[in-house]
Write an enzyme that holds these catalytic residues in place. Structure first.
Site, short mmCIF file in Angstrom:
data_model
loop_
_atom_site.label_atom_id
_atom_site.label_comp_id
_atom_site.label_asym_id
_atom_site.label_seq_id
_atom_site.Cartn_x
_atom_site.Cartn_y
_atom_site.Cartn_z
N ASN A 21 -2.17 -5.48 0.32
CA ASN A 21 -1.56 -4.50 1.23
C ASN A 21 -2.69 -3.78 1.95
O ASN A 21 -3.35 -2.92 1.38
CB ASN A 21 -0.72 -3.51 0.41
CG ASN A 21 -0.21 -2.36 1.26
OD1 ASN A 21 -0.20 -2.43 2.49
ND2 ASN A 21 0.22 -1.29 0.60
N LYS A 23 -2.50 -1.66 4.26
CA LYS A 23 -2.12 -0.33 4.76
C LYS A 23 -2.53 -0.22 6.23
O LYS A 23 -2.53 -1.23 6.93
CB LYS A 23 -2.74 0.77 3.89
CG LYS A 23 -2.52 0.52 2.40
CD LYS A 23 -2.80 1.72 1.57
CE LYS A 23 -2.73 1.35 0.10
NZ LYS A 23 -2.57 2.49 -0.77
N HIS A 113 7.32 1.16 -0.42
CA HIS A 113 6.00 1.55 -0.93
C HIS A 113 5.98 3.07 -1.12
O HIS A 113 6.59 3.80 -0.34
CB HIS A 113 4.91 1.11 0.04
CG HIS A 113 3.53 1.29 -0.50
ND1 HIS A 113 2.90 2.51 -0.49
CD2 HIS A 113 2.70 0.42 -1.12
CE1 HIS A 113 1.71 2.38 -1.07
NE2 HIS A 113 1.56 1.12 -1.46
N GLU A 115 3.94 5.26 -0.39
CA GLU A 115 3.53 6.03 0.79
C GLU A 115 4.68 6.17 1.78
O GLU A 115 4.80 7.19 2.46
CB GLU A 115 2.29 5.38 1.44
CG GLU A 115 1.03 5.67 0.62
CD GLU A 115 -0.02 4.58 0.66
OE1 GLU A 115 -0.03 3.77 1.60
OE2 GLU A 115 -0.85 4.55 -0.27
N GLU A 183 4.44 -0.07 -9.20
CA GLU A 183 3.24 0.65 -8.80
C GLU A 183 3.35 2.12 -9.22
O GLU A 183 3.96 2.92 -8.50
CB GLU A 183 3.05 0.59 -7.29
CG GLU A 183 2.91 -0.81 -6.74
CD GLU A 183 2.12 -0.81 -5.44
OE1 GLU A 183 1.07 -1.46 -5.42
OE2 GLU A 183 2.52 -0.15 -4.49
N GLY A 189 -4.59 4.05 -5.54
CA GLY A 189 -5.75 4.62 -4.85
C GLY A 189 -6.54 5.62 -5.68
O GLY A 189 -7.45 6.26 -5.17
N SER A 229 -4.74 0.48 -8.29
CA SER A 229 -6.16 0.39 -8.66
C SER A 229 -6.53 -0.94 -9.32
O SER A 229 -7.36 -0.98 -10.24
CB SER A 229 -6.56 1.58 -9.53
OG SER A 229 -6.40 2.79 -8.80
C1 PEP Z 1 -1.04 0.00 -2.97
O1 PEP Z 1 -1.15 0.83 -2.09
O2 PEP Z 1 -0.06 -0.77 -2.98
C2 PEP Z 1 -2.06 -0.06 -4.00
C3 PEP Z 1 -1.78 -0.67 -5.11
O3 PEP Z 1 -3.26 0.57 -3.71
P1 PEP Z 1 -4.60 0.52 -4.61
O4 PEP Z 1 -4.80 -0.91 -5.05
O5 PEP Z 1 -5.67 0.97 -3.66
O6 PEP Z 1 -4.39 1.43 -5.75
#
Ligand code: PEP
Length: 271
Positions: A21, A23, A113, A115, A183, A189, A229
């Site tokens: 992803n 973003k 997601h 966000e 997630e 993040g 992460s």
């Molecule tokens: C995400 O935004 O879907 C995500 C998992 O981000 P990160 O891997 O940076 O934690």
């Protein structure tokens, strides 16, 4: 319904999916360069794309360029959108219809997601409507669910993700393929990933929820990813879990070498 793990080999029959992803990163020129480099690097390393599927999720404005590249060079990489409108084409300024994404040969659409849920107000109802719109246009929804740190403290890890998934399952017609990404919001993040055991527990609860609403066959066929992460150093622990079928990768998907190493988790860590 349960997966069988023999030694370290997952016998679920589900093809692992490693999904990047991006973003709101990379313009269309950067997207072309990235996808080309990723494909070359994985081909050079002898990656078996049939054994571990590789998907990228660029911004909307990159999708046409990615489509042209993937189709012209016959790259074994699939792609999708990071969101989709809940509406059919019409007077919805700024939205992108699922039908347009299908025309760009998108395989997947990420929906829900964290966000989108927290910054852009996507409620469970909107997530369900977007899922229905994606499915109606032939896109495979990749539905994200996850608990905040507060949710975790108050309700434990599974309650909120399972409730979020239940809110969307009725929008998916029987026999339709979909993917779920667990997630934890606190892990996205933050550099603080869930433990493989935590991811397994929630993935198992999500699979049970699918079995309850959609039946054992659907539960056993549906891929459940972990996200939050993920990096090359921790992917193997997640992929050893019987109910974790891949990863949704944010930050680490923006570096070709790091993302390739995640995709090739079976090779470089000897899973
Ligand atoms: C995400 O935004 O879907 C995500 C998992 O981000 P990160 O891997 O940076 O934690």
């Amino acid at each position: 319904m349960a997966s069988v793990t023999t030694g370290q080999v997952q016998q679920s029959g589900r093809t692992p999916l490693i999904a990047g992803n991006w973003k709101m990163n990379f313009d269309h020129l950067q997207a072309i360069a990235f996808v080309q480099k990723l494909a070359w690097s994985l081909k050079d390393a002898g990656h078996d794309f049939g054994a571990v599927e590789v998907a990228v999720f660029p911004p909307f404005t990159d999708l046409r360029s990615v489509q042209t590249l993937v189709s012209a060079d016959k790259l074994p990489i699939v792609y999708g959108s990071q969101d989709v409108s809940q509406y059919a084409p019409g007077a919805y300024t700024g939205d992108i219809a699922a039908a347009f994404l299908a025309q760009l040969d998108c395989t997947y659409a990420i929906i829900g997601h964290s966000e989108r849920r927290t910054l852009f107000g996507d409620t469970d109802e909107i997530v369900a409507a977007k899922t229905a719109a994606a499915v109606a246009s032939g896109l495979t929804p990749l539905i994200c669910v996850g608990e905040t740190a507060d949710d975790l403290e108050q309700h434990g890890a599974s309650a909120v993700p399972v409730a979020q998934l239940n809110a969307v399952l009725d929008a998916i017609p029987a026999g339709t393929d979909f993917v779920v990404a667990y997630e934890p919001v606190w892990a996205i993040g933050s550099g603080q990933a869930a433990t493989p055991d935590q991811a397994q527990q929630v993935a198992a609860a999500l699979r049970t929820a699918i079995a309850d609403r959609k039946g054992d066959e659907a539960a056993s066929a549906t891929r459940i990813l972990y996200g939050g992460s993920v990096k090359a150093e921790n992917i193997a622990g997640f992929m050893r879990q019987p109910d974790v079928d891949g990863a949704l990768v944010g930050g680490a998907s923006l570096d070709v070498d790091g993302f390739s190493a995640i995709v090739r988790y079976q090779k470089h860590v000897g899973v």
